[in-house]
Design an enzyme around this catalytic site. Structure first.
Site, PDB file in Angstrom:
ATOM      1  CB  THR A   1     -43.553 -95.559 -67.546  1.00 63.43           C
ATOM      2  OG1 THR A   1     -42.951 -95.584 -68.824  1.00 63.43           O
ATOM      3  CG2 THR A   1     -44.344 -96.838 -67.334  1.00 63.43           C
ATOM      4  CG  ASN A   2     -48.974 -92.850 -65.351  1.00 67.38           C
ATOM      5  OD1 ASN A   2     -48.463 -92.121 -64.506  1.00 67.38           O
ATOM      6  ND2 ASN A   2     -49.740 -92.402 -66.329  1.00 67.38           N
ATOM      7  N   PRO A   3     -47.559 -96.036 -62.905  1.00 69.01           N
ATOM      8  CG  PRO A   3     -47.883 -96.938 -60.774  1.00 69.01           C
ATOM      9  CD  PRO A   3     -47.670 -97.323 -62.198  1.00 69.01           C
ATOM     10  CB  VAL A   4     -45.086 -91.017 -63.144  1.00 68.02           C
ATOM     11  CG1 VAL A   4     -45.677 -89.920 -62.284  1.00 68.02           C
ATOM     12  CG2 VAL A   4     -43.745 -90.595 -63.683  1.00 68.02           C
TER      13      VAL A   4
ATOM     14  NE  ARG B   1     -54.480 -83.342 -67.867  1.00 71.03           N
ATOM     15  CZ  ARG B   1     -54.071 -84.608 -67.831  1.00 71.03           C
ATOM     16  NH1 ARG B   1     -53.849 -85.205 -66.667  1.00 71.03           N
ATOM     17  NH2 ARG B   1     -53.902 -85.282 -68.943  1.00 71.03           N
TER      18      ARG B   1
ATOM     19  CG  ASP C   1     -51.256 -84.191 -62.391  1.00 74.73           C
ATOM     20  OD1 ASP C   1     -52.028 -85.120 -62.157  1.00 74.73           O
ATOM     21  OD2 ASP C   1     -50.106 -84.372 -62.853  1.00 74.73           O
TER      22      ASP C   1
ATOM     23  CG  HIS D   1     -47.522 -68.276 -60.759  1.00 74.94           C
ATOM     24  ND1 HIS D   1     -46.486 -68.979 -61.326  1.00 74.94           N
ATOM     25  CD2 HIS D   1     -47.603 -67.119 -61.420  1.00 74.94           C
ATOM     26  CE1 HIS D   1     -45.957 -68.260 -62.280  1.00 74.94           C
ATOM     27  NE2 HIS D   1     -46.611 -67.119 -62.366  1.00 74.94           N
TER      28      HIS D   1
ATOM     29  CG  ASP E   1     -41.561 -99.110 -79.057  1.00 76.91           C
ATOM     30  OD1 ASP E   1     -42.273 -98.208 -78.575  1.00 76.91           O
ATOM     31  OD2 ASP E   1     -41.913-100.324 -79.082  1.00 76.91           O
TER      32      ASP E   1
ATOM     33  CD  GLN F   1     -54.759 -93.958 -66.301  1.00 78.21           C
ATOM     34  OE1 GLN F   1     -54.058 -93.024 -66.689  1.00 78.21           O
ATOM     35  NE2 GLN F   1     -55.833 -93.767 -65.563  1.00 78.21           N
TER      36      GLN F   1
ATOM     37  CB  ALA G   1     -49.327-101.448 -69.336  1.00 77.34           C
TER      38      ALA G   1
ATOM     39  NE  ARG H   1     -52.348 -90.680 -64.161  1.00 76.99           N
ATOM     40  CZ  ARG H   1     -53.399 -89.891 -63.893  1.00 76.99           C
ATOM     41  NH1 ARG H   1     -54.088 -90.030 -62.768  1.00 76.99           N
ATOM     42  NH2 ARG H   1     -53.759 -88.956 -64.758  1.00 76.99           N
TER      43      ARG H   1
ATOM     44  CG  HIS I   1     -49.283 -88.217 -62.613  1.00 80.02           C
ATOM     45  ND1 HIS I   1     -50.065 -87.223 -63.128  1.00 80.02           N
ATOM     46  CD2 HIS I   1     -49.258 -89.182 -63.558  1.00 80.02           C
ATOM     47  CE1 HIS I   1     -50.487 -87.569 -64.336  1.00 80.02           C
ATOM     48  NE2 HIS I   1     -50.021 -88.762 -64.617  1.00 80.02           N
TER      49      HIS I   1
END
Ligand code: NAD
Length: 318
Positions: free
Chosen positions: A124-127, A156, A153, A173, A39, A87, A85, A93, A180
């Site tokens: 890292t986004n937007p991935v 979730r 996702d 499933h 880092d 969000q 960065a 994203r 993403h």
């Protein structure tokens, strides 16, 4: 005789909320015996390494080191990129694309020069955009560059279906595919519980899931990150665990099927864009994007998602 490498090294770039939690999840699961954190913020990386090292007694044998010098990533088997960065409340994203693509322009060539044989895993986004940018910057064979994509996702999604249908999440499933982000698509048509199609599943005392149930579930999947960011400023535990799972599939050569983001070539009408579909993941990276069956609306959704991502890729100059 050449020295044989007996340990697997994972470099984690960015020791923020996501990077540090991936390291923690890897330690607990015994994934990657050598973990290196890089880092630009020296104080932060030193503190995270110290804290992680103080727990080594309680996890499978491993080592953790860190630095603000990219050389710490030398000879890694996998480079995980979480730098950049994140969000802020209300941001999408895609709003991060320009800033994070610029970080990659500088960072990725440095990482490739110290870890030329690594598989690159983007978080890292937007991935999807960042995965495409990294593939182009490295020029590596497409299987060696993948993004965490919709693994989170989908997890979730499975959790919310499991909760509604009152079954264990492991027996559900179901996949989210595409970006993403906001244009992602739930694959209701192929969702199952213990091999029973979800559209046939009757919940005790409620019956089959209604259109309203489904739209509530999907809305919750899509807004999950914002809900968490509003409350605590970042998402970290579930992305930490899901990334550790992808690392396990890579390092242990598992041939595990995961909805990771990868460069698609002539996939059901989608071409030259990174997005997620269920794919076989092993030591070489993404072996194959599986031609999963989708109904007309789902396939149209996937094509629309591909367009959104492609537009963002063009906007950052790739
Ligand atoms: P954070 O701000 O806590 O950490 C980012 C870290 O990156 C900071 O420590 C910063 O010093 C470091 N950094 C910045 N530029 C760097 C560079 N050039 N080299 C090395 N390090 C650098 O943010 P976070 O919450 O850890 O999120 C990180 C990224 O992960 C964000 O883009 C976020 O949107 C993304 N994210 C992705 C998913 C997913 O599912 N793909 C989930 C959660 C978060």
């Amino acid at each position: 005789m050449p020295e044989t490498k007996t340990t697997s090294k994972v470099a984690i770039v960015g020791a923020g909320s996501v990077g540090a939690t991936i390291a923690y999840a890897c330690l607990i699961r015994g994934v990657g015996k050598q973990i290196a954190l890089f880092d630009v913020n020296r104080a932060k990386v030193d503190a995270e390494v110290l804290d992680l090292n103080h727990g080594l007694q309680f996890v499978p044998m491993a080592s953790v080191e860190g630095s603000d010098d990219v050389g710490i990533a030398a000879d890694s088997d996998i480079v995980v990129i979480t730098a950049g960065a994140k969000q802020k409340p209300g941001q999408t994203r895609m709003d991060l694309a320009a800033a994070n693509a610029n970080i990659c322009r500088k960072l990725v060539p440095q990482l490739l020069s110290v870890a030329p044989n690594a598989v690159f895993l983007l978080v890292t986004n937007p991935v999807d955009v960042i995965t495409y940018v990294t593939q182009k910057l490295t020029g590596l064979p497409p299987p060696r560059v993948l993004g965490s994509g919709t693994v989170l996702d989908s997890s979730r999604f499975r959790y919310l279906i499991a909760e509604r249908c009152r079954v264990a999440v492991q027996n559900v499933h179901a996949h989210i595919v595409g970006e993403h982000g906001d244009s992602e698509i739930p694959l209701w048509s192929s969702a199952t519980i213990a091999n029973i199609p979800l559209h046939e599943w009757a919940v005790k005392g409620h019956g089959k899931l209604t259109v309203r149930d489904r739209s509530e579930i999907f809305e919750n999947v899509k807004t999950a990150a914002q809900q968490i960011i509003q409350g605590k400023g970042a998402t970290n535990y579930a992305i930490g665990l899901s990334t550790a799972k992808i690392l396990e599939a890579l390092l242990h050569d598992e041939n595990r099927i995961l909805p990771v983001s990868s460069l698609l070539k002539d996939y059901q009408g989608v071409d030259d864009v990174c997005l997620s579909v269920p794919s076989i993941v092993n030591r070489g990276g993404v072996e194959q994007a599986l031609p999963i069956k989708m109904n007309e609306a789902e396939l149209a959704g996937l094509k629309n998602s591909a367009e959104q991502i492609r537009e963002a890729i063009r906007a950052v100059g790739f």
